[in-house]
Design a protein around this motif. Structure first.
Motif, PDB file in Angstrom:
ATOM      1  N   ALA B 147      50.657  59.047  34.414  1.00  0.00           N
ATOM      2  CA  ALA B 147      49.780  57.878  34.409  1.00  0.00           C
ATOM      3  C   ALA B 147      50.368  56.780  33.535  1.00  0.00           C
ATOM      4  O   ALA B 147      50.457  55.608  33.944  1.00  0.00           O
ATOM      5  N   ILE B 148      50.792  57.147  32.333  1.00  0.00           N
ATOM      6  CA  ILE B 148      51.295  56.132  31.391  1.00  0.00           C
ATOM      7  C   ILE B 148      52.616  55.547  31.866  1.00  0.00           C
ATOM      8  O   ILE B 148      52.815  54.326  31.849  1.00  0.00           O
ATOM      9  N   ILE B 149      53.512  56.408  32.361  1.00  0.00           N
ATOM     10  CA  ILE B 149      54.800  55.913  32.869  1.00  0.00           C
ATOM     11  C   ILE B 149      54.576  54.982  34.066  1.00  0.00           C
ATOM     12  O   ILE B 149      55.125  53.881  34.137  1.00  0.00           O
ATOM     13  N   GLY B 150      53.732  55.430  35.005  1.00  0.00           N
ATOM     14  CA  GLY B 150      53.497  54.659  36.225  1.00  0.00           C
ATOM     15  C   GLY B 150      52.865  53.306  35.928  1.00  0.00           C
ATOM     16  O   GLY B 150      53.325  52.267  36.411  1.00  0.00           O
ATOM     17  N   LEU B 151      51.806  53.315  35.111  1.00  0.00           N
ATOM     18  CA  LEU B 151      51.135  52.046  34.795  1.00  0.00           C
ATOM     19  C   LEU B 151      52.078  51.111  34.037  1.00  0.00           C
ATOM     20  O   LEU B 151      52.097  49.905  34.276  1.00  0.00           O
ATOM     21  N   THR B 152      52.871  51.680  33.133  1.00  0.00           N
ATOM     22  CA  THR B 152      53.801  50.851  32.355  1.00  0.00           C
ATOM     23  C   THR B 152      54.850  50.216  33.255  1.00  0.00           C
ATOM     24  O   THR B 152      55.067  49.001  33.232  1.00  0.00           O
ATOM     25  N   LEU B 153      55.508  51.045  34.079  1.00  0.00           N
ATOM     26  CA  LEU B 153      56.573  50.509  34.939  1.00  0.00           C
ATOM     27  C   LEU B 153      56.021  49.462  35.897  1.00  0.00           C
ATOM     28  O   LEU B 153      56.619  48.404  36.097  1.00  0.00           O
ATOM     29  N   ASN B 154      54.860  49.754  36.490  1.00  0.00           N
ATOM     30  CA  ASN B 154      54.281  48.839  37.466  1.00  0.00           C
ATOM     31  C   ASN B 154      53.866  47.522  36.804  1.00  0.00           C
ATOM     32  O   ASN B 154      54.233  46.435  37.264  1.00  0.00           O
ATOM     33  N   HIS B 155      53.120  47.617  35.716  1.00  0.00           N
ATOM     34  CA  HIS B 155      52.592  46.388  35.119  1.00  0.00           C
ATOM     35  C   HIS B 155      53.638  45.615  34.342  1.00  0.00           C
ATOM     36  O   HIS B 155      53.496  44.408  34.146  1.00  0.00           O
ATOM     37  N   ALA B 156      54.709  46.281  33.904  1.00  0.00           N
ATOM     38  CA  ALA B 156      55.808  45.548  33.266  1.00  0.00           C
ATOM     39  C   ALA B 156      56.385  44.518  34.243  1.00  0.00           C
ATOM     40  O   ALA B 156      56.824  43.439  33.828  1.00  0.00           O
ATOM     41  N   ALA B 157      56.368  44.849  35.530  1.00  0.00           N
ATOM     42  CA  ALA B 157      56.881  43.903  36.533  1.00  0.00           C
ATOM     43  C   ALA B 157      55.996  42.653  36.583  1.00  0.00           C
ATOM     44  O   ALA B 157      56.494  41.524  36.593  1.00  0.00           O
ATOM     45  N   TYR B 158      54.681  42.865  36.592  1.00  0.00           N
ATOM     46  CA  TYR B 158      53.762  41.712  36.647  1.00  0.00           C
ATOM     47  C   TYR B 158      53.798  40.917  35.351  1.00  0.00           C
ATOM     48  O   TYR B 158      53.820  39.682  35.361  1.00  0.00           O
ATOM     49  N   VAL B 159      53.780  41.626  34.208  1.00  0.00           N
ATOM     50  CA  VAL B 159      53.851  40.931  32.916  1.00  0.00           C
ATOM     51  C   VAL B 159      55.179  40.170  32.827  1.00  0.00           C
ATOM     52  O   VAL B 159      55.228  39.037  32.353  1.00  0.00           O
ATOM     53  N   GLY B 160      56.256  40.806  33.325  1.00  0.00           N
ATOM     54  CA  GLY B 160      57.570  40.154  33.311  1.00  0.00           C
ATOM     55  C   GLY B 160      57.550  38.833  34.052  1.00  0.00           C
ATOM     56  O   GLY B 160      58.104  37.838  33.572  1.00  0.00           O
ATOM     57  N   GLU B 161      56.890  38.793  35.195  1.00  0.00           N
ATOM     58  CA  GLU B 161      56.794  37.545  35.950  1.00  0.00           C
ATOM     59  C   GLU B 161      55.971  36.507  35.202  1.00  0.00           C
ATOM     60  O   GLU B 161      56.279  35.323  35.219  1.00  0.00           O
ATOM     61  N   ALA B 162      54.901  36.967  34.531  1.00  0.00           N
ATOM     62  CA  ALA B 162      54.087  36.043  33.731  1.00  0.00           C
ATOM     63  C   ALA B 162      54.915  35.469  32.590  1.00  0.00           C
ATOM     64  O   ALA B 162      54.862  34.272  32.302  1.00  0.00           O
TER      65      ALA B 162
END
Lengths: 242, 277
Positions: B147-162
């Motif tokens: 859960a933590i790895i998946g949420l981190t990897l996924n949301h890092a992409a969105y935060v990265g774009e922000a």
């Protein structure tokens, strides 16, 4: 050896040849004013002097050291070259005094209180002691530009570059900035000034350099340039001003 | 001529009210809002008085829902911290002038935004243990790390774009001013560009973190005992939908509403010299 030397400088933006074989020597203590129509390359020349723009041919030297050499220690060299921009470029998240102390503490490793004492002196010198704790968006354009001058002076530069620093100001605020520059010139600062303020150029400049189409076309003392320019381009430029 | 925005002019020069002028629009808005409130309020009242079983409510709230809530909260806190940190790195990669770095960051964003989080969770949950012989995978409780790895990897992409957007919105003159004072690129980024980029990106990052909270609902698929799982357990045992539904709603809002408050507090705090201060 001059303080700042441009030696057969060529600069291209893509296909456009914006500086053509420019040679210019600025002596210590001299106020060299660059004028010319827009698009003549004067701002670009200034930006090459501290390598905000790379040149493609020739060399630029500060006190004998190449600035344009790819191996030049540019961060160290830039400490000796102060620059003031048309759009002020103050750091909006820092107060006036923090704008002035940032580089001395981070780059020169000055202690906080030492840097602050020096910043207070400089802000006093540009007449802004009372605004030390204001953020840039609480200051007028003229005040912001004076903070920007103090910020550049805080690094104890050997030469100051002024890039159309009054062009973005309301007319009534131009005077206060020019006054600070005038004082600086009187104190013996070496200055390279791109400006459209002909009164300032005539009064403060030691030399007037006219640029057109990427070339230096006239380089004369102000009394010569404004009374009886040596070149046709000079005459042409002056006639458009009147 | 300010009136001309709300009123039309007739041919003989007199003013004539249009059907939808400023005043009627305002009234219409208030009427719709009123009807909506009435409808929702009524529905909630009906649910609470006819559908919710308060004995069951007390019975399931502890330990089942409290535990699920705390589990989700823990995953959110760790996932937020890691995804924002990783997102800043991704954002810096996206603005890098080094072509290789830039390409890697771009590829990262394309993959993690371009495939569903649910799929990514399944890849980690089932794919990683498959590298070991059956039964040999050393981590017995793999669902929470997944859960933590998946949420981190996924949301890092969105935060990265922000973050990339936030950096792009800082005028070039800021870095130029920093460099002209002798600061290095790293110093200019750290002292000048990133504090401003952070302010620019805060709203988008906050938005994404709210989505991260809601994305924990997907963890039910990999058997993390979170809020949706708690709902399904109660519902399948009692056939009562509304009692657990109310609890799930309260639990999510208890995380998302304070999160929104934290973000707007951070936004106010970085309003340098503005009148919000």
């Amino acid at each position: 050896m001059s303080l700042l030397e441009f030696d057969e400088v060529d600069k291209y933006f893509g296909e456009t040849h914006v500086l053509k074989d420019v040679g210019l020597n600025v002596e210590e203590g001299e106020v060299c004013v660059i004028i010319g129509p827009s698009g003549s390359g004067k701002s670009t020349l200034l930006r090459c002097a501290n390598r905000l723009e790379e040149i493609q041919d020739g060399e630029i030297r500060l006190e004998g050291t190449s600035i344009s050499d790819p191996d030049a220690d540019i961060n160290r060299l830039r400490q000796r070259i102060g620059m003031v921009f048309q759009s002020f470029n103050l750091f909006p998240h820092k107060t006036a005094v923090e704008n002035v102390t940032l580089a001395p503490t981070k780059v020169k490793g000055l202690k906080g209180d030492e840097a602050e004492r020096r910043a207070d002196e400089l802000l006093d010198r540009v007449g802004l002691s009372a605004q030390a704790d204001s953020y840039p968006n609480q200051l007028s354009g003229g005040q912001q530009q004076r903070v920007a001058i103090a910020r550049a002076l805080a690094m104890d530069p050997h030469v100051m570059l002024f890039d159309e620093v009054t062009s973005a100001l309301d007319p009534e605020l131009v005077g206060e900035v020019l006054e600070v520059m005038h004082d600086l010139a009187d104190e013996g600062m070496t200055m390279l000034v791109v400006t459209h303020e002909m009164g300032f150029a005539r009064e403060v400049g030691d030399r007037i350099v006219l640029m057109a189409d990427g070339r230096v076309v006239e380089d004369s003392p102000p009394e010569v340039f404004f009374e009886d320019p040596r070149t046709d381009r000079g005459k042409q430029f002056l006639s458009k001003l009147l | 001529m300010a009136e001309s925005y709300s009123e039309g002019r007739t041919r003989d020069g007199e003013y004539q009210e249009q059907f939808l002028n400023d005043k009627t629009l305002r009234r219409l808005g208030a009427t719709i809002a009123g009807l909506f409130t009435l409808g929702v309020g009524g529905l909630v009242a009906v649910i609470i008085f006819t559908q919710v079983d308060f004995d069951l409510f007390r019975e399931i709230i502890y330990p089942q829902f409290v535990e699920a809530f705390l589990r989700v909260l823990g995953i959110v806190l760790v996932g937020s911290l890691l995804s924002v940190t990783a997102g800043v790195i991704v954002g810096l990669g996206r603005v890098s002038n080094t072509r290789f770095t830039n390409a890697v960051a771009t590829g990262y964003v394309e993959f993690f935004r371009g495939t569903p989080l649910l799929f990514q969770l399944l890849v980690i949950f089932t794919g990683i243990p498959a590298f070991w012989p059956p039964g040999q995978f050393p981590i017995s409780e793999w669902a929470i790390p997944t859960a933590i790895i998946g949420l981190t990897l996924n949301h890092a992409a969105y935060v990265g774009e922000a973050v990339r957007g936030g950096i792009d919105a800082v005028p070039d003159g800021q870095m130029e001013a920093a460099r002209s004072l002798g600061m290095s690129y790293v110093q200019g980024m750290r002292e000048v560009v990133l504090p401003q980029a952070w302010r620019n990106a805060l709203a988008a990052i906050g938005n994404d973190q709210v989505i991260l909270v809601k994305d924990t609902s997907l963890l039910t698929v990999i058997a993390v005992p979170e809020l949706i799982s708690a709902f399904r357990n109660v519902n399948s045992a009692t056939f009562d939908p509304w009692t657990p539904i109310i609890l799930v709603a309260i639990a999510y809002l208890m995380i998302t509403i304070p999160l929104g408050k934290v973000v707007s507090h951070l936004e106010t705090r970085s309003d340098w010299g503005g009148d919000r201060r």
